[in-house]
Design a protein around this motif. Structure first.
Motif, PDB file in Angstrom:
ATOM      1  N   CYS A 403       0.864  -1.182   0.000  1.00 34.97           N
ATOM      2  CA  CYS A 403       0.000   0.000   0.000  1.00 34.97           C
ATOM      3  C   CYS A 403       0.896   1.225   0.000  1.00 34.97           C
ATOM      4  N   VAL A 404       0.656   2.142  -0.930  1.00 34.06           N
ATOM      5  CA  VAL A 404       1.474   3.341  -1.051  1.00 34.06           C
ATOM      6  C   VAL A 404       0.550   4.555  -1.109  1.00 34.06           C
ATOM      7  N   LEU A 405       0.836   5.549  -0.283  1.00 35.21           N
ATOM      8  CA  LEU A 405       0.081   6.801  -0.255  1.00 35.21           C
ATOM      9  C   LEU A 405       1.025   7.954  -0.556  1.00 35.21           C
ATOM     10  N   ASN A 406       0.658   8.790  -1.506  1.00 34.08           N
ATOM     11  CA  ASN A 406       1.429   9.980  -1.851  1.00 34.08           C
ATOM     12  C   ASN A 406       0.852  11.161  -1.090  1.00 34.08           C
ATOM     13  N   THR A 407       1.556  11.615  -0.055  1.00 32.05           N
ATOM     14  CA  THR A 407       1.093  12.751   0.743  1.00 32.05           C
ATOM     15  C   THR A 407       1.708  14.065   0.284  1.00 32.05           C
ATOM     16  N   GLY A 408       2.568  14.009  -0.750  1.00 31.92           N
ATOM     17  CA  GLY A 408       3.248  15.205  -1.227  1.00 31.92           C
ATOM     18  C   GLY A 408       2.515  15.901  -2.356  1.00 31.92           C
ATOM     19  N   GLN A 409       3.251  16.722  -3.101  1.00 31.49           N
ATOM     20  CA  GLN A 409       2.652  17.544  -4.154  1.00 31.49           C
ATOM     21  C   GLN A 409       3.090  17.157  -5.556  1.00 31.49           C
ATOM     22  N   GLN A 410       3.960  16.129  -5.652  1.00 33.26           N
ATOM     23  CA  GLN A 410       4.435  15.681  -6.956  1.00 33.26           C
ATOM     24  C   GLN A 410       4.155  14.183  -7.110  1.00 33.26           C
ATOM     25  N   PRO A 411       3.911  13.710  -8.350  1.00 32.39           N
ATOM     26  CA  PRO A 411       3.725  12.280  -8.565  1.00 32.39           C
ATOM     27  C   PRO A 411       4.960  11.497  -8.124  1.00 32.39           C
ATOM     28  N   VAL A 412       4.739  10.256  -7.675  1.00 36.37           N
ATOM     29  CA  VAL A 412       5.841   9.413  -7.211  1.00 36.37           C
ATOM     30  C   VAL A 412       5.715   8.022  -7.833  1.00 36.37           C
ATOM     31  N   THR A 413       6.805   7.299  -7.841  1.00 33.01           N
ATOM     32  CA  THR A 413       6.791   5.913  -8.306  1.00 33.01           C
ATOM     33  C   THR A 413       6.273   5.001  -7.205  1.00 33.01           C
ATOM     34  N   PHE A 414       5.874   3.799  -7.592  1.00 28.10           N
ATOM     35  CA  PHE A 414       5.429   2.811  -6.617  1.00 28.10           C
ATOM     36  C   PHE A 414       5.877   1.432  -7.083  1.00 28.10           C
ATOM     37  N   PRO A 415       6.090   0.513  -6.134  1.00 33.64           N
ATOM     38  CA  PRO A 415       6.534  -0.827  -6.508  1.00 33.64           C
ATOM     39  C   PRO A 415       5.363  -1.706  -6.927  1.00 33.64           C
ATOM     40  N   GLY A 416       5.642  -2.740  -7.707  1.00 28.85           N
ATOM     41  CA  GLY A 416       4.637  -3.735  -8.028  1.00 28.85           C
ATOM     42  C   GLY A 416       3.667  -3.314  -9.113  1.00 28.85           C
ATOM     43  N   TYR A 417       2.548  -4.040  -9.155  1.00 30.55           N
ATOM     44  CA  TYR A 417       1.563  -3.862 -10.210  1.00 30.55           C
ATOM     45  C   TYR A 417       0.216  -3.522  -9.581  1.00 30.55           C
ATOM     46  N   PRO A 418      -0.461  -2.461 -10.094  1.00 32.04           N
ATOM     47  CA  PRO A 418      -1.665  -1.958  -9.432  1.00 32.04           C
ATOM     48  C   PRO A 418      -2.752  -3.012  -9.283  1.00 32.04           C
ATOM     49  N   LEU A 419      -3.334  -3.033  -8.080  1.00 36.13           N
ATOM     50  CA  LEU A 419      -4.459  -3.906  -7.773  1.00 36.13           C
ATOM     51  C   LEU A 419      -5.726  -3.087  -7.545  1.00 36.13           C
ATOM     52  N   HIS A 420      -5.573  -1.943  -6.867  1.00 38.00           N
ATOM     53  CA  HIS A 420      -6.702  -1.058  -6.575  1.00 38.00           C
ATOM     54  C   HIS A 420      -6.133   0.298  -6.218  1.00 38.00           C
ATOM     55  N   HIS A 421      -6.888   1.367  -6.509  1.00 39.71           N
ATOM     56  CA  HIS A 421      -6.392   2.712  -6.190  1.00 39.71           C
ATOM     57  C   HIS A 421      -7.556   3.626  -5.866  1.00 39.71           C
ATOM     58  N   SER A 422      -7.256   4.682  -5.111  1.00 41.60           N
ATOM     59  CA  SER A 422      -8.303   5.583  -4.640  1.00 41.60           C
ATOM     60  C   SER A 422      -8.687   6.623  -5.678  1.00 41.60           C
ATOM     61  N   GLY A 423      -7.853   6.793  -6.690  1.00 43.18           N
ATOM     62  CA  GLY A 423      -8.107   7.746  -7.763  1.00 43.18           C
ATOM     63  C   GLY A 423      -7.287   7.351  -8.972  1.00 43.18           C
ATOM     64  N   PRO A 424      -7.464   8.033 -10.097  1.00 46.95           N
ATOM     65  CA  PRO A 424      -6.746   7.665 -11.313  1.00 46.95           C
ATOM     66  C   PRO A 424      -5.226   7.756 -11.140  1.00 46.95           C
ATOM     67  N   LEU A 425      -4.523   6.806 -11.739  1.00 45.62           N
ATOM     68  CA  LEU A 425      -3.072   6.857 -11.798  1.00 45.62           C
ATOM     69  C   LEU A 425      -2.656   7.628 -13.055  1.00 45.62           C
ATOM     70  N   VAL A 426      -1.411   8.077 -13.077  1.00 41.29           N
ATOM     71  CA  VAL A 426      -0.867   8.770 -14.240  1.00 41.29           C
ATOM     72  C   VAL A 426       0.233   7.887 -14.815  1.00 41.29           C
ATOM     73  N   GLY A 427      -0.152   6.993 -15.725  1.00 37.40           N
ATOM     74  CA  GLY A 427       0.813   6.033 -16.235  1.00 37.40           C
ATOM     75  C   GLY A 427       1.283   5.128 -15.117  1.00 37.40           C
ATOM     76  N   ASP A 428       2.599   5.115 -14.895  1.00 38.20           N
ATOM     77  CA  ASP A 428       3.151   4.302 -13.811  1.00 38.20           C
ATOM     78  C   ASP A 428       3.524   5.151 -12.603  1.00 38.20           C
ATOM     79  N   LEU A 429       2.868   6.313 -12.472  1.00 37.84           N
ATOM     80  CA  LEU A 429       3.123   7.207 -11.347  1.00 37.84           C
ATOM     81  C   LEU A 429       1.863   7.367 -10.493  1.00 37.84           C
ATOM     82  N   LEU A 430       2.083   7.616  -9.210  1.00 37.64           N
ATOM     83  CA  LEU A 430       0.998   7.824  -8.247  1.00 37.64           C
ATOM     84  C   LEU A 430       0.844   9.325  -8.007  1.00 37.64           C
ATOM     85  N   PRO A 431      -0.298   9.920  -8.380  1.00 37.18           N
ATOM     86  CA  PRO A 431      -0.482  11.360  -8.203  1.00 37.18           C
ATOM     87  C   PRO A 431      -0.559  11.753  -6.731  1.00 37.18           C
TER      88      PRO A 431
END
Length: 456
Positions: A403-431
């Motif tokens: 489980c990865v949460l981006n609390t900052g202001q820029q998109p970040v990378t995340f490990p693994g392959y998406p299973l579920h998310h709280s909002g849209p992803l931007v390619g392979d980045l977490l907004p």
């Protein structure tokens, strides 16, 4: 594993859940008619706010009979039908019990006002002290005979005196009454406020608060636990505020089973990881798991406090943590504070608006349903580990799921392959302000884990 350790619970604020008879007040038949909503959501336990006889000075928390049903909400037959229906749907019911006070119209207090021996069941004094009510103003009200009685909440809610054996005996009966009717446990209102300083010392003159979280509550909690443990796998959940270490002390063997983690509910966005880490560490030392709270009928709506995007992200993180997770009615719909006025003495009406059954928003509801379903399939019972720390990123794993949460202001990378998310992803980045669950390992293992298993 004990069922409640990693259960998903749901708090039904009955007045605002569903009105079955058109009087503008939610009721037990209304809850029964929309129990499917909770079953479809995937919850394991349903805590129902008080439905006992009450003048409704504090939305039913001012009670005249703790072992009956107010006709405003239905009947005992409705309760029995609800217990049976919930059981058939695989859900358990939790009763909301109120040991700190009664209604001023309770027969005990009316007898106390007449000078009867029941006065010893409350706190009467010749002179008040400086204690203040949680609703503002003095915590003492004078009676016609010149005495003063204590009420930590409204004057219509006189505090019970838990040094009186009649009080403890009667509460034992209340617990057994609802457990015997099939309730799986109790949520205990104001569980840390029952013991008062014997001399009613001033608040600022004592190292230990004179009426909150006193050491004398331990014996009271142990007595409750003995009653619960005489039944099969029932749970006592305390409404208590405090640091993680103090919460951990209350759930040691022989005390409460669980205590709500309110510090998580109110944690500032930038301190979510610190708050969670402290709770997990403190509870882990006593072999317990946190009881996470997303929202509450006593707190502003989570979507109003954080904004909807962050509220959904925080919910996804909460469902991934070890421990139980509690949803406040309507949070799964992204409900915000509303402009309503029901006369609540604590000014909390805006947090308690009715469910919008005619216009249920699909997006937050789908996110919640999918998260709860995936939690049960892949996360419950799995080991927990924090992932390497990164700036503005909260990240951990439960077995093969991260489980990865981006609390900052820029998109970040995340490990693994998406299973579920709280909002849209931007390619392979977490907004920003978004959380994702991912499957760790190869793309093949990710596909095999998630294929054909995502709920609609």
């Amino acid at each position: 594993m004990t069922w409640w350790r990693e259960a998903v619970g749901y708090h039904v604020y009955l007045r605002g859940y569903r009105d079955s008879d058109g009087d503008g007040i939610g009721d037990l038949p209304g809850l029964l008619s929309r129990l499917d909503h909770l079953s479809d959501l995937g919850v394991d336990a349903v805590w129902i706010s008080p439905f006992y006889p009450s003048p409704q000075a504090d939305s039913g928390y001012d009670i005249t009979d703790h072992r009956a049903v107010d006709p405003l909400y239905g009947s005992l037959s409705d309760v029995d039908m609800l217990v049976d229906a919930a059981r058939r749907l695989g859900m358990r019911l939790i009763a909301d019990v109120v040991p700190n006070h009664t209604s001023a119209e309770h027969p005990w207090f009316q007898a106390a006002l007449r000078g009867g021996p029941e006065r010893a069941r409350y706190h009467f004094r010749a002179e008040p002290n400086g204690w203040e009510s949680m609703f503002g103003g003095p915590a003492w009200t004078q009676t016609p005979d010149g005495q003063w009685y204590l009420h930590l909440f409204s004057p219509q809610q006189p505090d019970l005196n838990w040094t009186n054996p009649d009080v403890a005996d009667d509460f034992d009966q209340t617990l057994r009454f609802w457990l015997d009717r099939g309730f799986a446990g109790v949520r205990i209102d104001v569980a840390g406020g029952l013991a008062k300083h014997p001399d009613y010392a001033d608040v600022d003159s004592q190292a230990i608060h004179p009426h909150w979280d006193r050491p004398e509550t331990e014996a009271i909690h142990r007595r409750w636990r003995a009653v619960l443990d005489s039944y099969d796998d029932r749970v006592a959940i305390g409404e208590l505020w405090g640091s993680p270490d103090r919460i951990a002390a209350r759930v040691t063997a022989g005390r409460l089973h669980q205590v709500f983690q309110f510090d998580w509910a109110v944690a500032p966005w930038e301190f979510l990881q610190d708050t969670a880490a402290q709770a997990i560490e403190a509870l882990g030392k006593v072999g317990a798991l946190p009881t996470w709270v997303l929202g509450s009928h006593d707190l502003p709506r989570v979507a109003s406090r954080y904004g909807l995007r962050r509220a959904l992200a925080k919910a996804l993180v909460t469902f991934a943590f070890p421990g139980s997770a509690w949803i406040y009615q309507g949070d799964e719909l992204g409900m915000e504070n509303a402009e309503v006025d029901y006369g609540d003495p604590g000014g909390r009406d805006g947090f308690r608006a009715p469910m919008p059954w005619d216009s249920l928003p699909a997006e937050p509801l789908t996110m919640y349903r999918k998260a709860i379903a995936l939690r049960k399939r892949f996360l419950v019972g799995q080991p927990f580990d924090w992932l390497p720390e990164r700036r503005d990123v909260l990240a951990f794993r439960r077995g093969d799921v991260a489980c990865v949460l981006n609390t900052g202001q820029q998109p970040v990378t995340f490990p693994g392959y998406p299973l579920h998310h709280s909002g849209p992803l931007v390619g392979d980045l977490l907004p920003p302000d978004t959380a994702v669950w991912t499957v760790l390992g190869t793309s093949t293992s990710a596909a095999s884990l998630s294929e054909d298993r995502l709920p609609e």
